[in-house]
Design a protein around this motif. Structure first.
Motif, PDB file in Angstrom:
ATOM      1  N   ASP A   1       0.833  -1.194   0.000  1.00 48.34           N
ATOM      2  CA  ASP A   1       0.000   0.000   0.000  1.00 48.34           C
ATOM      3  C   ASP A   1       0.871   1.249   0.000  1.00 48.34           C
ATOM      4  OD1 ASP A   1      -2.350   1.472   0.086  1.00 48.34           O
ATOM      5  OD2 ASP A   1      -2.413   1.497   2.270  1.00 48.34           O
TER       6      ASP A   1
ATOM      7  N   ILE B   1      -2.442   7.604   0.384  1.00 48.83           N
ATOM      8  CA  ILE B   1      -3.299   8.003  -0.728  1.00 48.83           C
ATOM      9  C   ILE B   1      -2.717   9.139  -1.576  1.00 48.83           C
ATOM     10  CG2 ILE B   1      -5.519   9.055  -1.319  1.00 48.83           C
ATOM     11  CD1 ILE B   1      -5.694   6.103  -0.828  1.00 48.83           C
TER      12      ILE B   1
ATOM     13  N   HIS C   1      -2.013   8.541  -5.586  1.00 47.77           N
ATOM     14  CA  HIS C   1      -2.602   9.311  -6.671  1.00 47.77           C
ATOM     15  C   HIS C   1      -1.521   9.965  -7.531  1.00 47.77           C
ATOM     16  CE1 HIS C   1      -6.849   9.828  -4.693  1.00 47.77           C
ATOM     17  NE2 HIS C   1      -6.514   8.568  -4.930  1.00 47.77           N
TER      18      HIS C   1
ATOM     19  N   CYS D   1      -7.461   6.939 -10.270  1.00 51.00           N
ATOM     20  CA  CYS D   1      -7.364   7.237  -8.838  1.00 51.00           C
ATOM     21  C   CYS D   1      -8.625   6.796  -8.097  1.00 51.00           C
ATOM     22  CB  CYS D   1      -7.120   8.732  -8.632  1.00 51.00           C
ATOM     23  SG  CYS D   1      -5.482   9.295  -9.154  1.00 51.00           S
ATOM     24  N   LYS D   2      -9.789   6.987  -8.716  1.00 48.09           N
ATOM     25  CA  LYS D   2     -11.036   6.532  -8.096  1.00 48.09           C
ATOM     26  C   LYS D   2     -11.032   5.012  -7.933  1.00 48.09           C
ATOM     27  CE  LYS D   2     -14.177  10.223  -9.627  1.00 48.09           C
ATOM     28  NZ  LYS D   2     -15.357  10.541 -10.475  1.00 48.09           N
TER      29      LYS D   2
ATOM     30  N   CYS E   1      -8.906   3.993  -4.967  1.00 53.86           N
ATOM     31  CA  CYS E   1      -9.594   4.211  -3.689  1.00 53.86           C
ATOM     32  C   CYS E   1     -10.635   3.126  -3.442  1.00 53.86           C
ATOM     33  CB  CYS E   1     -10.249   5.587  -3.681  1.00 53.86           C
ATOM     34  SG  CYS E   1      -9.076   6.969  -3.591  1.00 53.86           S
ATOM     35  N   ARG E   2     -11.362   2.744  -4.491  1.00 54.76           N
ATOM     36  CA  ARG E   2     -12.352   1.676  -4.329  1.00 54.76           C
ATOM     37  C   ARG E   2     -11.676   0.356  -3.977  1.00 54.76           C
ATOM     38  NH1 ARG E   2     -14.630   3.966  -9.078  1.00 54.76           N
ATOM     39  NH2 ARG E   2     -13.882   2.214 -10.331  1.00 54.76           N
TER      40      ARG E   2
ATOM     41  N   VAL F   1      -8.874  -0.048  -2.293  1.00 58.41           N
ATOM     42  CA  VAL F   1      -8.458   0.004  -0.888  1.00 58.41           C
ATOM     43  C   VAL F   1      -9.648  -0.269   0.021  1.00 58.41           C
ATOM     44  CG1 VAL F   1      -7.608   1.506   0.956  1.00 58.41           C
ATOM     45  CG2 VAL F   1      -6.492   1.533  -1.286  1.00 58.41           C
ATOM     46  N   LEU F   2     -10.762   0.384  -0.275  1.00 61.54           N
ATOM     47  CA  LEU F   2     -11.967   0.168   0.543  1.00 61.54           C
ATOM     48  C   LEU F   2     -12.423  -1.283   0.467  1.00 61.54           C
ATOM     49  CD1 LEU F   2     -14.006   3.411  -0.263  1.00 61.54           C
ATOM     50  CD2 LEU F   2     -12.790   2.861   1.847  1.00 61.54           C
TER      51      LEU F   2
END
Length: 224
Positions: A70, A73, A77, A151-152, A155-156, A158-159
């Motif tokens: 990881d 963020i 990005h 980038c979106k 993030c998805r 990671v969630l």
């Protein structure tokens, strides 16, 4: 190290979660029969979740060890924006144009659904119809949209990893590689070995051999 499931599907054909689970299980079994260790690298988290669902054979046949590399963020990005720019320099436009059809706007099937293809539609359609300045603006808008969508997606992802931890109780070893991207040259290589490579090898060794290896708490974080 041989890689599996690369180049086996026509880009125009949809590759469903069910298809992935079927092929991945066959590959895993074949690898184990050779007394080797199957490693599932990258890919969609939805595919990985489906592969390890209780409805499949894999959880009942094999133990699993989860490694998650990881980045913070903001660095993630920034890296992805640079990566998209590099892909453009390396021929993203030419590759995406192969799948462009001026007669239809169908981006729901196969590789056409992938980030980097539908975003280029307006730019490709403008060829021969607008001046150079407008074309440049359309290209910049397309590249910016690719960066934003990438980038979106990150993030998805990671969630989704965090949800898999909560819902399924997976023990996920998080390897924080942020420091690697803050360094340059030899320092970056040293940070990679210290923060990612060495902890990963120790985690896998402990998993395979059931060895009681002490890991530095700053090198990784176990999400339970």
């Amino acid at each position: 190290m041989p890689h599996h499931l690369l180049g086996i599907i026509d880009p125009e054909v949809d590759f469903s979660v069910h298809n992935f689970v079927h092929h991945a299980l066959l590959a895993a079994d074949a690898i184990v029969q050779k007394n080797q260790l199957p490693i599932i690298a990258g890919g969609s988290n939805s595919f990985i979740q489906a592969l390890l669902n209780n409805d499949t054979e894999l959880p009942s046949k094999y133990e699993c060890c989860f490694l998650w590399m990881d980045l913070a963020i903001p660095f993630l990005h920034s890296y992805m924006s640079r990566r998209v720019a590099q892909m453009v320099d390396n021929g993203l436009m030419e590759e995406a144009k192969i799948f462009f059809d001026p007669e239809i706007r169908d981006y729901d099937n196969g590789i056409k659904h992938s980030i980097g293809v539908p975003e280029m539609d307006e730019f490709f359609r403008s060829e021969g119809l607008v001046d150079g300045e407008t074309r440049t603006k359309l290209l910049k808008a397309a590249i910016d949209e690719i960066k934003m969508n990438t980038c979106k997606l990150a993030c998805r992802q990671v969630l989704k990893i965090l949800r898999m931890r909560e819902e399924f109780g997976w023990q996920i070893h998080r390897l924080n590689a942020t420091e690697v991207f803050l360094q340059h040259g030899g320092d970056a290589n040293e940070a990679w070995e210290k923060l990612v490579l060495e902890p990963s090898m120790n985690i896998v060794a402990r998993f395979i051999c059931k060895e009681n290896i002490d890991l530095k708490p700053t090198a990784y974080e176990q999400l339970v």
